[in-house]
Scaffold this motif. Structure first.
Motif, PDB file in Angstrom:
ATOM      1  N   SER A   6      -4.105  28.222   7.738  1.00 39.83           N
ATOM      2  CA  SER A   6      -3.520  28.806   6.531  1.00 39.83           C
ATOM      3  C   SER A   6      -2.871  30.154   6.822  1.00 39.83           C
ATOM      4  O   SER A   6      -1.894  30.537   6.170  1.00 39.83           O
ATOM      5  N   ARG A   9       1.690  23.112   8.330  1.00 37.73           N
ATOM      6  CA  ARG A   9       0.870  22.572   7.241  1.00 37.73           C
ATOM      7  C   ARG A   9       0.521  21.101   7.419  1.00 37.73           C
ATOM      8  O   ARG A   9      -0.596  20.676   7.124  1.00 37.73           O
ATOM      9  N   LEU A  43       4.289  32.468   8.081  1.00 37.33           N
ATOM     10  CA  LEU A  43       5.608  31.907   8.400  1.00 37.33           C
ATOM     11  C   LEU A  43       6.422  31.680   7.134  1.00 37.33           C
ATOM     12  O   LEU A  43       7.634  31.920   7.110  1.00 37.33           O
ATOM     13  N   PHE A  44       5.749  31.224   6.058  1.00 37.26           N
ATOM     14  CA  PHE A  44       6.452  31.002   4.801  1.00 37.26           C
ATOM     15  C   PHE A  44       7.085  32.296   4.296  1.00 37.26           C
ATOM     16  O   PHE A  44       8.279  32.339   3.974  1.00 37.26           O
ATOM     17  N   ALA A  77       7.225  26.202   7.027  1.00 35.93           N
ATOM     18  CA  ALA A  77       5.777  26.242   6.813  1.00 35.93           C
ATOM     19  C   ALA A  77       5.142  24.864   6.989  1.00 35.93           C
ATOM     20  O   ALA A  77       4.004  24.748   7.447  1.00 35.93           O
ATOM     21  N   CYS A  78       5.878  23.810   6.627  1.00 33.39           N
ATOM     22  CA  CYS A  78       5.341  22.447   6.735  1.00 33.39           C
ATOM     23  C   CYS A  78       5.118  22.012   8.180  1.00 33.39           C
ATOM     24  O   CYS A  78       4.341  21.091   8.431  1.00 33.39           O
ATOM     25  N   GLU A  84       9.764  26.614   3.035  1.00 35.52           N
ATOM     26  CA  GLU A  84       8.874  25.445   2.985  1.00 35.52           C
ATOM     27  C   GLU A  84       9.082  24.535   4.191  1.00 35.52           C
ATOM     28  O   GLU A  84       8.120  23.988   4.741  1.00 35.52           O
ATOM     29  N   GLY A 131       0.542  29.623   8.678  1.00 36.43           N
ATOM     30  CA  GLY A 131       1.380  28.861   7.750  1.00 36.43           C
ATOM     31  C   GLY A 131       1.936  29.737   6.638  1.00 36.43           C
ATOM     32  O   GLY A 131       3.139  29.730   6.349  1.00 36.43           O
ATOM     33  N   ALA A 132       1.051  30.508   5.991  1.00 36.04           N
ATOM     34  CA  ALA A 132       1.480  31.388   4.894  1.00 36.04           C
ATOM     35  C   ALA A 132       2.320  32.542   5.417  1.00 36.04           C
ATOM     36  O   ALA A 132       3.288  32.972   4.765  1.00 36.04           O
TER      37      ALA A 132
END
Length: 290
Positions: A69, A115, A75-76, A111-112, A108, A72-73
């Motif tokens: 998380s 994710r 990078l978003f 981030a995916c 997104e 991921g967050a």
């Protein structure tokens, strides 16, 4: 003083604050609201809530999610803030929400990449499917060994993007718009609590609209390799099957749980994000970095 063309558009320190803030916010949300996400996943699975584990083991699969998380967050928000800074000056004020939507879509997509593999390990542990007693690493290694990178580690990437991209395209502009309304009524200031409330309100709308894509994504990720074909794992095929079997109720399975989780999650996420970002930016300014 350097001319406008000579100034670097971004410095590493400029993106440090959203990166750190996003990482902390992502960790806070995932660890705090994981049980609700587990129940939502079990409600959406083909086996149903009770056969998927009921209310037991609601923290199964937390470790890889908590770890993933953060990048991921981060990078978003680094992607979002970068795209936003590049696109906002190019559009008239009336079209700023369009710039926010486009920036959220780009964020997104990036981030995916982190994710999706995390979701595969998490959701298979949450629903006790096949390899539930193995570690998250073993689940991902087994998926890679059986199906390779694309269909194994990134199975459900398109369905996750189909869920998260519309969510971000709806959620982020509403959050930004609500913050702007607060800013106008509050002498240009938006507190972290106010940003959290704006995020929660935006999540209610975006979460409800995108629930069918979330159900499809869950079914695709949980499908067992031996009993599925590439065609049956297409988003439109899965949505048709769900609708044929259970109608609108099936397409919106777990909607209430999901929206409650997203509302609470967004409140924590955006509140923590703004607070940490503000603290980091202040420290960097004090140090003369930005």
């Amino acid at each position: 003083m350097m001319g406008a063309l000579e100034k670097p558009m971004f410095q590493n320190s400029t993106l440090l604050a959203p990166g750190i803030a996003g990482a902390v916010a992502g960790l806070a949300v995932e660890t705090g609201l994981y049980p609700l996400d587990t129940l939502k996943t079990r409600l959406q699975s083909a086996q149903g809530l009770h056969k998927s584990g009921g209310f037991k083991g609601v923290y199964k699969g937390l470790a890889p999610v908590a770890i993933a998380s953060m990048p991921g967050a981060a990078l978003f928000f680094v992607s979002y803030e970068t795209a936003k800074a590049l696109t906002e000056p190019l559009v008239p004020p009336a079209f700023v929400p369009v710039a926010h939507s486009g920036s959220a879509a780009i964020a997104e997509l990036f981030a995916c990449l982190i994710r999706v593999p995390t979701e595969i390990a998490k959701q298979r542990k949450q629903t006790y499917v096949g390899v539930d007693k193995r570690s998250s690493f073993s689940i991902l290694y087994n998926a890679y060994k059986l199906e390779g990178i694309r269909r194994g580690l990134f199975r459900g990437y398109l369905s996750t993007v189909a869920r998260d991209l519309p969510f971000g395209v709806i959620d982020i502009p509403i959050w930004e718009w609500l913050k702007e309304q607060v800013r106008r009524r509050n002498n240009g200031e938006v507190t972290s609590f106010q940003s959290a409330c704006c995020g929660a309100a935006a999540a209610i709308v975006a979460g409800t609209v995108t629930t069918p894509f979330d159900v499809a994504k869950t079914r695709i990720i949980l499908a067992e390799v031996e009993h599925t074909s590439a065609h049956s794992l297409r988003i439109q095929t899965v949505l048709r099957v769900i609708y044929r079997e259970a109608g609108l109720r099936g397409l919106f399975a777990g909607c209430t749980t999901r929206v409650i989780a997203l509302m609470l999650g967004s409140f924590v996420f955006f509140g923590v994000y703004e607070e940490v970002k503000s603290i980091v930016e202040k420290k960097l300014k004090d140090q003369g970095t930005i």
